[in-house]
Write a protein that holds these residues in place. Structure first.
Motif, PDB file in Angstrom:
ATOM      1  N   GLY A  51      64.539  44.301  26.739  1.00 51.06           N
ATOM      2  CA  GLY A  51      65.051  45.043  26.222  1.00 51.06           C
ATOM      3  C   GLY A  51      65.754  46.146  27.261  1.00 51.06           C
ATOM      4  O   GLY A  51      65.427  45.701  27.946  1.00 51.06           O
ATOM      5  N   VAL A  52      66.276  46.675  26.433  1.00 52.05           N
ATOM      6  CA  VAL A  52      67.205  48.364  26.662  1.00 52.05           C
ATOM      7  C   VAL A  52      65.946  49.508  26.658  1.00 52.05           C
ATOM      8  O   VAL A  52      65.865  49.750  25.452  1.00 52.05           O
ATOM      9  N   SER A  53      65.494  49.853  27.593  1.00 52.66           N
ATOM     10  CA  SER A  53      65.134  51.146  27.399  1.00 52.66           C
ATOM     11  C   SER A  53      65.844  52.750  28.366  1.00 52.66           C
ATOM     12  O   SER A  53      66.641  51.652  28.733  1.00 52.66           O
TER      13      SER A  53
ATOM     14  N   ARG B 247      64.034  52.886  23.159  1.00 49.87           N
ATOM     15  CA  ARG B 247      64.554  51.417  23.745  1.00 49.87           C
ATOM     16  C   ARG B 247      65.396  50.693  22.070  1.00 49.87           C
ATOM     17  O   ARG B 247      64.609  50.476  21.563  1.00 49.87           O
ATOM     18  N   PHE B 248      65.695  49.342  22.541  1.00 43.33           N
ATOM     19  CA  PHE B 248      66.444  48.485  21.612  1.00 43.33           C
ATOM     20  C   PHE B 248      66.479  47.615  22.732  1.00 43.33           C
ATOM     21  O   PHE B 248      66.851  46.869  23.642  1.00 43.33           O
ATOM     22  N   ASP B 249      66.898  46.482  21.240  1.00 48.99           N
ATOM     23  CA  ASP B 249      67.397  45.026  22.207  1.00 48.99           C
ATOM     24  C   ASP B 249      68.905  44.662  22.044  1.00 48.99           C
ATOM     25  O   ASP B 249      69.676  44.917  20.943  1.00 48.99           O
ATOM     26  N   VAL B 250      68.904  43.436  22.282  1.00 48.21           N
ATOM     27  CA  VAL B 250      70.556  43.326  22.697  1.00 48.21           C
ATOM     28  C   VAL B 250      70.607  42.169  22.612  1.00 48.21           C
ATOM     29  O   VAL B 250      69.678  40.691  23.217  1.00 48.21           O
ATOM     30  N   ASP B 251      71.784  40.748  21.403  1.00 46.86           N
ATOM     31  CA  ASP B 251      71.483  40.108  21.763  1.00 46.86           C
ATOM     32  C   ASP B 251      72.536  39.222  22.783  1.00 46.86           C
ATOM     33  O   ASP B 251      73.390  39.842  22.625  1.00 46.86           O
TER      34      ASP B 251
ATOM     35  N   LEU C  16      78.048  51.940  25.218  1.00 45.63           N
ATOM     36  CA  LEU C  16      78.145  51.053  26.432  1.00 45.63           C
ATOM     37  C   LEU C  16      78.368  49.606  25.876  1.00 45.63           C
ATOM     38  O   LEU C  16      78.279  49.557  24.436  1.00 45.63           O
ATOM     39  N   TYR C  17      78.648  49.256  26.672  1.00 45.35           N
ATOM     40  CA  TYR C  17      78.915  47.744  26.866  1.00 45.35           C
ATOM     41  C   TYR C  17      78.408  46.812  27.820  1.00 45.35           C
ATOM     42  O   TYR C  17      78.339  46.862  28.647  1.00 45.35           O
ATOM     43  N   ILE C  18      78.006  45.552  27.525  1.00 45.93           N
ATOM     44  CA  ILE C  18      76.785  44.939  27.623  1.00 45.93           C
ATOM     45  C   ILE C  18      77.797  43.087  27.633  1.00 45.93           C
ATOM     46  O   ILE C  18      77.215  42.843  26.670  1.00 45.93           O
ATOM     47  N   SER C  19      77.467  43.048  28.763  1.00 47.53           N
ATOM     48  CA  SER C  19      78.550  41.506  28.650  1.00 47.53           C
ATOM     49  C   SER C  19      76.934  40.678  29.050  1.00 47.53           C
ATOM     50  O   SER C  19      76.027  40.890  29.589  1.00 47.53           O
ATOM     51  N   GLY C  20      76.999  39.358  28.493  1.00 46.39           N
ATOM     52  CA  GLY C  20      76.331  38.448  27.673  1.00 46.39           C
ATOM     53  C   GLY C  20      77.387  37.282  28.203  1.00 46.39           C
ATOM     54  O   GLY C  20      78.364  36.828  27.766  1.00 46.39           O
ATOM     55  N   SER C  21      76.462  35.996  27.400  1.00 41.92           N
ATOM     56  CA  SER C  21      77.077  34.801  27.133  1.00 41.92           C
ATOM     57  C   SER C  21      77.531  34.851  25.939  1.00 41.92           C
ATOM     58  O   SER C  21      78.890  33.674  25.683  1.00 41.92           O
ATOM     59  N   ASN C  22      77.698  35.681  24.937  1.00 36.71           N
ATOM     60  CA  ASN C  22      77.916  35.704  22.959  1.00 36.71           C
ATOM     61  C   ASN C  22      79.107  36.201  23.964  1.00 36.71           C
ATOM     62  O   ASN C  22      80.230  36.691  23.015  1.00 36.71           O
TER      63      ASN C  22
ATOM     64  N   LEU D 176      78.227  49.316  21.687  1.00 37.00           N
ATOM     65  CA  LEU D 176      77.105  49.330  21.319  1.00 37.00           C
ATOM     66  C   LEU D 176      77.459  51.604  21.590  1.00 37.00           C
ATOM     67  O   LEU D 176      77.663  52.050  22.355  1.00 37.00           O
ATOM     68  N   ASP D 177      76.609  52.027  19.884  1.00 34.44           N
ATOM     69  CA  ASP D 177      76.459  53.641  20.368  1.00 34.44           C
ATOM     70  C   ASP D 177      75.390  53.582  21.216  1.00 34.44           C
ATOM     71  O   ASP D 177      74.864  52.471  21.339  1.00 34.44           O
ATOM     72  N   PRO D 178      75.638  55.021  21.275  1.00 32.41           N
ATOM     73  CA  PRO D 178      74.168  55.234  23.148  1.00 32.41           C
ATOM     74  C   PRO D 178      72.924  54.677  22.720  1.00 32.41           C
ATOM     75  O   PRO D 178      72.381  55.146  23.558  1.00 32.41           O
ATOM     76  N   LYS D 179      72.815  55.062  21.182  1.00 30.39           N
ATOM     77  CA  LYS D 179      71.481  54.549  20.710  1.00 30.39           C
ATOM     78  C   LYS D 179      70.993  52.839  20.766  1.00 30.39           C
ATOM     79  O   LYS D 179      69.909  52.899  19.553  1.00 30.39           O
ATOM     80  N   GLY D 180      71.924  52.258  20.667  1.00 29.15           N
ATOM     81  CA  GLY D 180      71.368  50.928  20.860  1.00 29.15           C
ATOM     82  C   GLY D 180      72.670  49.647  19.494  1.00 29.15           C
ATOM     83  O   GLY D 180      71.819  48.970  19.664  1.00 29.15           O
ATOM     84  N   GLN D 181      73.353  50.821  18.966  1.00 29.00           N
ATOM     85  CA  GLN D 181      73.353  50.337  17.672  1.00 29.00           C
ATOM     86  C   GLN D 181      74.888  49.337  18.369  1.00 29.00           C
ATOM     87  O   GLN D 181      75.710  49.972  18.158  1.00 29.00           O
ATOM     88  N   LEU D 182      75.088  48.105  17.099  1.00 22.06           N
ATOM     89  CA  LEU D 182      75.713  47.181  17.619  1.00 22.06           C
ATOM     90  C   LEU D 182      77.303  47.479  16.291  1.00 22.06           C
ATOM     91  O   LEU D 182      77.118  48.348  15.734  1.00 22.06           O
TER      92      LEU D 182
END
Length: 896
Positions: free
Chosen positions: A64-66, A78-82, A138-144, A149-155
């Motif tokens: 995930g992301v720490s 830390r948090f997970d990202v889909d 935050l902006y994280i690129s994935g295949s979907n 996300l906010d700074p705490k990892g909430q979508l």
């Protein structure tokens, strides 16, 4: 060809690990302990991406992301990202995929050969990156899509990609880069097709709104064969010049018309190969690359400034940063005005010991996060051995140590691997050990290493290492020795892939140091496509496991002359037996990673016991999380036995199970149907159920029911029980009905059947009191049994049937009293009290007055009362047949 296979083997191993990284309780009287633990908060396992946001750095790794505070270097959370790769992870449960991966590992195929596109999506590839806006989101690129996300990892939202980037067919491929500058979202998409009919070379830059709307699309004007644009190491935007930057082995600056207006070399030094470039607002560029010196590779950072004069652009180099503590392959780069953050792999000796480094400009260097090197901590270990005392010796993927645990699961010590003996390449380069198996024999640990192919051993008493065999990487065929055993002076090692006749490729290293293949005779019934995942030498026989057909083959040994036996194991669509061992009883224990189970079969291959379920542990704050959920595995790849205990690697859960083998299911014979008639609801009924249990050891059973009217006297019993005792509670049953229920018998130690429980059907015809009379007839039947004739027969008075008061009261089991002075009659049944008076039409039920059609009368010296009134007052049902003048009373009344 041999060089190609060598590199195929190496890349396959790294690819396999990267994919895996993104991928019944035992009773107290049985031994079961957990050895080892995995990552905890603050650990970084194979990190690949970092992003500096103010005084915080975000790091994406396998779990995930720490993120960490940079001023004090402390872990925050830390948090997970889909990332949209769930299908890829799920595809790992297909045994066919494992066959292809192991072929690649064994050097018999190129990496990716034969793999389905949902596992290796070559037609759509996204270079995942983390970006941040001016608010810190935050902006994280994935295949979907792009996860906002906010700074705490909430979508906050998932920003979709433009439809145009999607491949139109299997022949098209699409590669996507993402960057963010001044809160603007930019994509670079390289699309190509090598179809002879419709070749395609399309490189497009998209500017997106915050919701994914395409604000601008720019087609880059390039030559068709400009393949350097397909895999750009960096993509950015220069707002002052309104240029886009694409970098690979050179820098290309592109305007809004898609024209390449400037092309600049990234370095004048031939030994520098850039891996990433970050642009700063002052037109400075920070390069992260590899500097090659002889056989050494080191990560180097360089700074340059873009100078623009009229229609020319130049790159002026200013300074560089080097440190021999950094790894050799840079993976990610993040820059802000105060700091540089970067991720790189470790050196050749510790390649998987990734580093997250930070430079506080101008020169202060430090690392972020902690590696997994604490005592007893494991990183997806796979190869292990057990000594005579039951101690566990296990490799630690990415580490040059052997971790040792006691039979009770406690960490004992670490043994440093002598890389020069185990995995040195041609004596010139020490390389990270890739040990595929370990075995123990007579005070020595024996090691099979993948790259290069070596066999070495460690003397536990003298603590000395010795190389027994080293293959020539440039000329020898590579071997993936999945299983190794020592038998006398010989060391036997099994390749997973068969020869052209389907026969095992079993190598033997003799005491002279010569490596040869054991010659197996041509045999009928062997398949051309096999995956041999394990073998066991048992006296004069050898058993070899084929995971594709789920068969065990038995040859005589050490000189096989004919195939002695083929043992067919249980085979389902999702079965893949990755390992097996032989118990002292002659039973086989098999590991099935896709069913997440350990299976015990008898000598004929019949499954007699199973244990386990899928459990995927989640990284936690403390190591104790790895002691939870002991009843399952994520991927139980390998099982070994010692003193009838099983040692099982729980791959991806970073732990081992040391446990008693699952016992064969007890044989239980029990009456499966009990049918009882005419059971009164006014009393309880005891019932005995005979039971016959055959078990190899003391087995524990439970019995439960689904009905309140069944009372179980022994809810738990053992295999020496002969009878079960139950009581049928009359007051809980429905009268005048078939009461149907079950007893469920289950066993802790083994499965009794597919549902792991036996059922006993119980059918009870429950009855109450049935009274039958006929007008003017002295004969009365109670529950179909004739009673003594009445002295005065029932008769009809005022249209109502009158019966002797004492007869009806006693038939119901009621108490009756008569006051001769007042001529009052009182009848009591339970909580109901009826009061009547001879000749009086007024009566009461529990004090409530009722007017009767026919009052009580005296005839032939007997008191007669209206039967319907009395019966219905007590909750009975009264039926009258005109033709026969027959009265039937059912008490209690049947339910409607």
């Amino acid at each position: 060809m041999n060089k190609r296979r060598f590199f195929s083997c190496f890349l396959s191993f790294l690819f396999l690990f990267s994919l895996l990284s993104k991928m019944p309780v035992v009773k107290a009287d049985q031994k079961h302990v957990i050895a080892g633990y995995g990552p905890v908060y603050g650990n970084l396992v194979m990190p690949t991406i970092c992003k500096i946001v103010g005084d915080t750095i975000y790091v994406m790794d396998s779990y995930g992301v720490s993120y960490f505070s940079l001023p004090d270097k402390q872990f925050i959370t830390r948090f997970d990202v889909d990332l949209g790769n769930a299908d890829t992870v799920e595809a790992m449960n297909d045994p066919k995929i494992w066959l292809e991966l192991i072929k690649g590992l064994a050097g018999f195929a190129d990496i990716g050969s034969g793999l389905p596109t949902d596992l290796l999506p070559t037609n759509f590839m996204v270079f995942t990156s983390i970006e941040a806006d001016t608010k810190g989101d935050l902006y994280i690129s994935g295949s979907n899509g792009i996860s906002h996300l906010d700074p705490k990892g909430q979508l906050i939202q998932l920003i979709p990609y433009p439809e145009a980037i999607n491949p139109k067919n299997e022949e098209e491929s699409s590669i996507l880069n993402f960057t963010m500058v001044n809160d603007g979202l930019f994509l670079y998409n390289s699309k190509s097709s090598y179809s002879e009919e419709e070749p395609l070379y399309e490189r497009t830059i998209y500017e997106l709104s915050s919701t994914g709307e395409v604000l601008d699309s720019i087609v880059i004007q390039t030559d068709e064969d400009s393949s350097l644009f397909d895999f750009a190491s960096s993509f950015s935007y220069l707002p002052e010049q309104d240029f886009f930057l694409l970098a690979s082995d050179q820098i290309n600056l592109i305007n809004r018309d898609g024209e390449i207006v400037h092309t600049l070399p990234v370095s004048e030094e031939e030994d520098f190969m850039p891996m990433a470039v970050e642009y700063q607002q002052d037109n400075s560029l920070i390069f992260m690359g590899i500097e090659m010196t002889e056989l050494l590779l080191n990560t180097v950072l360089k700074k340059g400034t873009l100078l623009f004069e009229e229609e020319t652009a130049t790159l002026e180099w200013e300074e560089s940063w080097k440190n021999n503590k950094w790894g050799f392959l840079g993976l990610s780069l993040s820059v802000d005005p105060k700091r540089i953050g970067f991720v790189c792999m470790g050196g050749f000796e510790d390649m998987l010991d990734f580093q997250v480094n930070v430079i506080d400009l101008p020169k202060k260097y430090y690392s972020i996060g902690t590696p997994m090197h604490d005592p007893g901590q494991l990183n997806n270990s796979l190869s292990y051995a057990i000594d005579e005392a039951g101690n566990l010796y296990t490799t630690n993927l990415g580490s040059s140590t052997i971790e040792v645990f006691t039979p009770s699961g406690e960490y004992a010590k670490s043994i440093e691997i002598d890389i020069a003996s185990v995995s040195s390449i041609m004596g010139m380069l020490d390389f990270m050990p890739l040990i595929t198996d370990i075995t123990y024999d007579s005070g020595y640990l024996y090691f099979a290493n993948l790259m290069p192919n070596t066999i070495s051993r460690y003397n536990l008493e003298d603590e000395a290492w010795e190389n027994l065999y080293s293959g020539d990487m440039m000329s020898d065929e590579p071997h993936l020795w999945l299983d190794m055993q020592v038998d006398g002076e010989n060391i036997y090692l099994l390749d997973p892939i068969s020869d052209e006749n389907g026969l095992p490729m079993l190598s033997v290293l003799d005491e002279e140091g010569e490596l040869n293949l054991v010659e197996f005779p041509l045999s009928e019934g062997l398949e051309s496509e096999t995956l041999y995942t394990g073998f066991e030498i048992d006296g004069d026989y050898i058993y070899v496991l084929d995971a594709i057909t789920s068969r065990l083959y038995q040859w005589n040994f050490p000189d096989p002359d004919e195939l002695q036996k083929t043992i067919q194991l249980e085979l389902t669509e999702d079965t893949l037996y990755s390992s097996f061992c032989l118990m002292e009883s002659g039973d086989f224990i098999l590991a099935d990673p896709f069913q997440h189970q350990i299976i015990r079969t008898n000598k004929s291959g019949k499954t007699i016991a199973k244990w386990g379920k899928r459990v995927r542990l989640t990284i936690g704050r403390e190591k104790e999380v790895y002691q939870t959920n002991p009843d399952g595995f994520n991927i139980p790849l390998r099982v070994k036995t010692h003193n009838n205990l099983l040692y099982i690697t729980d791959f991806m859960n970073c732990r081992y199970h040391i446990m008693t083998a699952p016992m064969p299911a007890p044989k239980v014979t029990v009456t499966d149907f009990i049918n009882l008639k005419d059971i009164s609801v006014f009393e309880d009924h005891d019932q005995t159920i005979e039971i016959n249990i055959e078990a190899d050891s003391l087995a524990h059973f439970q019995v439960k029911t689904d009905q309140e009217w069944i009372q179980i006297k022994e809810s738990a019993f053992t295999s020496d029980t002969k009878e079960l005792h139950i009581t049928l509670i009359g007051s809980e049953m429905k009268p005048w009905a078939n009461n149907y229920g079950y007893l469920y018998i289950s066993c802790d130690e083994a499965e009794l059947n597919d549902d792991n429980q036996l059922k006993v059907d119980i059918s009870v015809d429950a009855v109450g009191i049935k009274i039958q009379l006929i007008i003017d007839d002295p004969i009365v039947l109670i529950n179909d049994k004739p009673q003594l004739p009445l002295e005065a027969s029932p008769f009809i008075h005022n249209g109502r049937t009158m019966v002797p008061a004492r007869l009806i009261a006693e038939a119901f089991g009621a108490q009756i009293d008569y006051n001769p002075v007042t001529r009052e009659i009182t009848i009591r049944l339970g909580g109901t009290v009826i009061q009547l008076q001879i000749g009086n039409q007024n009566a009461t039920i529990n004090g409530k007055e009722i007017v009767l059609d026919a009052p009580p009368v005296i005839r032939s010296g007997r008191t007669f009362v209206p039967i319907r009134f009395i019966s219905e007052a007590f909750g009975a049902k009264v039926d009258y047949e005109n033709a026969t003048r027959k009265i039937t009373i059912l008490y209690p009344a049947p339910e409607a």
